[in-house]
Design an enzyme around this catalytic site. Structure first.
Site, PDB file in Angstrom:
ATOM      1  CG  ASP A 166    -130.205  11.174  -7.234  1.00 44.47           C
ATOM      2  OD1 ASP A 166    -129.432  10.287  -7.650  1.00 44.47           O
ATOM      3  OD2 ASP A 166    -129.969  12.382  -7.383  1.00 44.47           O
ATOM      4  CG  ASP A 184    -132.703  14.497  -0.318  1.00 49.20           C
ATOM      5  OD1 ASP A 184    -133.897  14.360  -0.679  1.00 49.20           O
ATOM      6  OD2 ASP A 184    -131.854  15.054  -1.039  1.00 49.20           O
TER       7      ASP A 184
END
Lengths: 376, 376
Positions: free
Chosen positions: A92, A271
Site C-alpha cells: 500500500d 486484502d
C-alpha cells in the site's frame, strides 16, 4: 506485469484470470494476506506458501518505512530478500496509515506530514517520496499515494480530497515512469479510485483512473464503516467504468460474504486484516459460519478444528484444544487460528475461481452467503 | 518403561542410553522442551517433531489441572490425544508451581492447599491427588509430589522438608502402585531427591530415593538460584548414589553449559524453560555463544540466523530479519527464536550423545563450554 482474463461468469460480473509478475503467477480472484511489518502475523513464510497457498502478500509502506527502515531494506536487496518470501508482494502507499494511525498529521498539497506512532519523529510522505520508498521496498505492485477519506465524509471534503488524490496520482506516475525498477524485476503502479460514497464522485474518479491506462486499478476508501450495501453499490458502479482487461483490486475488504459479493461485481483482488486479526481473538471462519472458539460449547468438542479442510492445522488440532489455548492466551492459539482463517480465505477465493470457470459461480455464491455469516 | 545403558564415556560419568516408553523411544542424554499448558510456547507440534526433533515434552500438572481441567483431559483421552503430540510426555507434580507461583499456599503433612493464580479458587494437592491427576493427564513419566525448597534455605527447614518429601513419596508410591494405567499404555513414577545444598541431606535423600527402586530417578531443588558450582557438587554426589542402571533426571536445568557439565556428571534427562523463555526476549543460543538479537550490531546482518544449523528457521531467516521482528514485537519473532533455541538444545544433547558413543565426549565438552557462554 501481464493480466490475462480467462473466464467470465455468465450470470454475474465475476471473472477468473491470471496475473504474471516477476515473482510468479497469481490466479484471480485472489485474497492477499496482510504482512504489515514484513510478516503475516503468527505465520511462518513456509506455512503461507505450502499450507495456506498464498500467492501474493501485502506489506505496509508506513510500517516498513519506520521499521526496519528503507536503508535496511535497500541493503537487504528489498523486502523479498529481507523476509524470505519469494512470491509477489504488493505494498500500500502508507496513505491509509498516515490518515488512521499517526497520532498527528497534516495534509497539504505537497503531501502528508505525520508523527511516527513509535517515537513521535516527524516525516513527510509526498507522492514522489512514496514512489521511491515502494521502489526500494521492492514491491511487485505499488499503490499510488492517495487520501483515504473516512466514513461519514462531507461531499465537499470528498470532492476536494478526490481531486487532490488525482493530482497526487499524476505526480506518482511522473515519478514512477521516470525511475527504473530497483532490483532487476518489473514493478508496476496501481492508481486508486476515491470519492467516498458519492456516486457522481466515484464515477468521475473511476473515469480519471481508467484514463491513466495503468496495468491494474484499485478501489480505495471503502470498508471504512459504511453499510455493506453502499460498498457494493460503489463497487458495482466503479467496476462498470474500470477497464475489463485490467485487474481490479478492492482495498481492505472484507468478510467472506463481502468477498463473494464483490467477486460477483467484478473484483479480482482483495486484502484484509480480518482473517488474522479475528484469529487472534478466537474467531474462526468456516464454510458453515463463524465460530467463537472461546464459547463454552466448544469445551469438550474434540473434533478437528475444521473437518472439511485439508490444512494440517485444521486436522491436527481440535476445537477444544484451540479453545484451551485461546483461554490461556498461548501464542500457539494465534498461530493455529491465523493459519486456519487464511487457509479458509484462500480456499474461498480458489473455490470461487473454480466455480467461475465451470459456470456455477452465481448459484454457489448465493448458497454460500446464506451460510458464511451465521454464528455457530 | 525400559532403560538400556548403551555407552559410558571413559573420561567422565557421561552415559548414552535409550528409554523405551509406550509412546516410543527416547535416546539419552535428552533435553525435554517444556509445554506448560499442553503447548510448547510458539511452536507447532509438527515443528517439535520434524524440525526440532524433540523426543519427549513436559506438561505442568498445576497448569493443566487448572486449565483445561482434569475433566476435559479425561474426556479427551489424555493429553496426547488433547494436544496431538504422540511421543512421550513427562509431567512434573505441580510441587514447584504450588510453591513458586501460587499467590497463597499452606503446606501441611496432608499436602499443599493453594489458591489458583487465575481465579483465586482454593485447591488441595496431596500426594494421592497428584498421582490421580498425573494418571489422568496420561503422562508416560509421572513425577512424585515433593516440596522444592528455595535457595537459600536453612538446614533445619531443608531437613524437615526432605523428610516430608520422603513421606509424601511413600504415599505417592502406595497410590501409584494401586491404580491402573489410565489409557492402556504404561505409566511410570519417578521419585525426586531433595536436600537443598547440604551434602549430608542430599546423601540421605539419594539413598532413600535409590532404595525405592523405581524405573528412573530425579534430582529436584537445584537451579533455584544457587551458584553453578554448588549445583554441580550436589549433582555429582547424588549421581554417585543413584543406581547406574536407571535414568537420572536433573529438573529445571539449565544453560547449555550446565547441561554439558551435568551430562559429564551422569545426568540423562533435562528440562528447562530457558530456550523458549529467552527466545521470547531475543536471546539466541548458538554453538559459538549467545546472541542478543536486539543489539544494533545485527541490524544489517543478512546472514542466516545460524549458518551451522540445518533447521529451516535458521536457514530461511536472517539475523537482521529476526532483529526487526523482535523490535516490532511480532509473534513470528517468538516462533523463530523458540524453534531455533529448541533445535539448538536438541542438537547439543544429540551431539553429546554421539561424542559419548565415539569416545570423544570429554575433550569436546571442555572445548564447547569455553564457547557456549560467550556473548557474541
Amino acid at each position: 506485469m501481464k493480466f490475462t482474463l480467462q473466464h467470465k461468469d455468465p450470470s454475474s460480473h465475476a471473472r477468473a484470470g491470471v496475473i504474471e509478475t516477476g515473482h510468479g503467477k497469481i490466479e484471480t480472484p485472489i485474497f492477499m494476506p496482510v504482512g504489515t511489518a514484513g510478516t503475516v502475523k503468527a505465520v511462518h513464510q513456509r506455512e503461507l506458501k505450502d499450507d495456506i497457498k498464498a500467492q501474493i502478500i501485502l506489506g505496509n509502506t508506513y510500517h516498513l518505512y519506520l521499521r526496519p527502515g528503507i536503508d535496511v531494506l535497500e541493503q537487504a536487496g528489498g523486502l523479498h530478500k529481507f523476509n524470505g518470501w519469494d512470491k509477489p508482494i504488493l505494498t500500500d502507499s502508507g496513505g491509509y496509515q498516515v490518515f488512521s494511525l499517526a497520532n498527528q498529521r497534516k495534509i497539504t498539497e505537497e503531501g502528508a506530514i505525520f508523527k511516527s506512532h513509535i517515537d513521535g519523529s516527524k516525516h513527510l510522505f509526498s507522492p514522489e517520496r512514496v514512489m521511491d520508498i515502494e521502489r526500494t521496498i521492492g514491491a511487485d505492485i505499488m499503490m499510488a499515494f492517495d487520501e483515504c477519506t473516512p466514513y461519514p465524509c462531507e461531499e465537499k471534503y470528498a470532492w476536494k480530497s478526490m481531486h487532490m488524490t488525482h493530482r497526487w496520482l499524476d505526480r506518482c506516475i511522473e515519478r514512477f515512469d521516470n525511475t527504473p525498477d530497483k532490483y532487476g524485476y518489473r514493478q508496476t503502479l496501481f492508481p486508486i479510485v476515491q470519492g467516498s460514497v458519492y456516486p457522481e464522485l466515484r464515477k468521475q474518479s473511476a473515469e480519471y483512473i481508467a484514463s491513466k491506462n495503468r496495468e491494474g486499478n484499485a478501489i480505495g476508501g471503502l470498508s471504512v464503516g459504511e453499510p455493506a450495501e453502499m460498498m457494493y453499490e460503489m463497487t458495482e458502479m466503479v467496476c462498470g467504468i474500470l477497464p475489463a482487461d485490467k485487474p481490479r483490486y478492492l482495498m481492505g475488504v472484507g468478510t467472506p460474504v463481502n468477498i463473494l459479493e464483490c467477486i460477483a461485481l467484478g473484483i479480482d483482488m482483495f486484502d484484509c486484516v480480518m482473517p488474522t486479526r479475528n484469529a487472534r481473538h478466537g474467531l474462526i471462519f468456516t464454510r458453515n459460519g463463524i465460530i467463537n472458539i472461546k464459547n463454552e460449547k466448544w469445551k469438550n468438542d474434540f473434533s478437528p478444528l475444521d473437518e472439511e479442510s485439508s490444512c494440517f492445522a485444521d486436522q491436527q488440532y481440535s476445537k477444544a484444544y484451540l479453545r484451551h489455548l485461546v483461554h490461556c492466551e498461548e501464542i500457539l492459539a494465534a498461530q493455529i487460528a491465523s493459519i486456519h482463517n487464511l487457509h479458509f480465505y484462500l480456499w474461498l477465493v480458489g473455490e470461487a475461481r473454480k466455480r467461475i470457470i465451470d459456470g456455477t459461480f452465481a448459484s454457489w455464491k448465493n448458497e454460500m452467503v446464506q451460510k458464511l455469516g451465521q454464528r455457530l
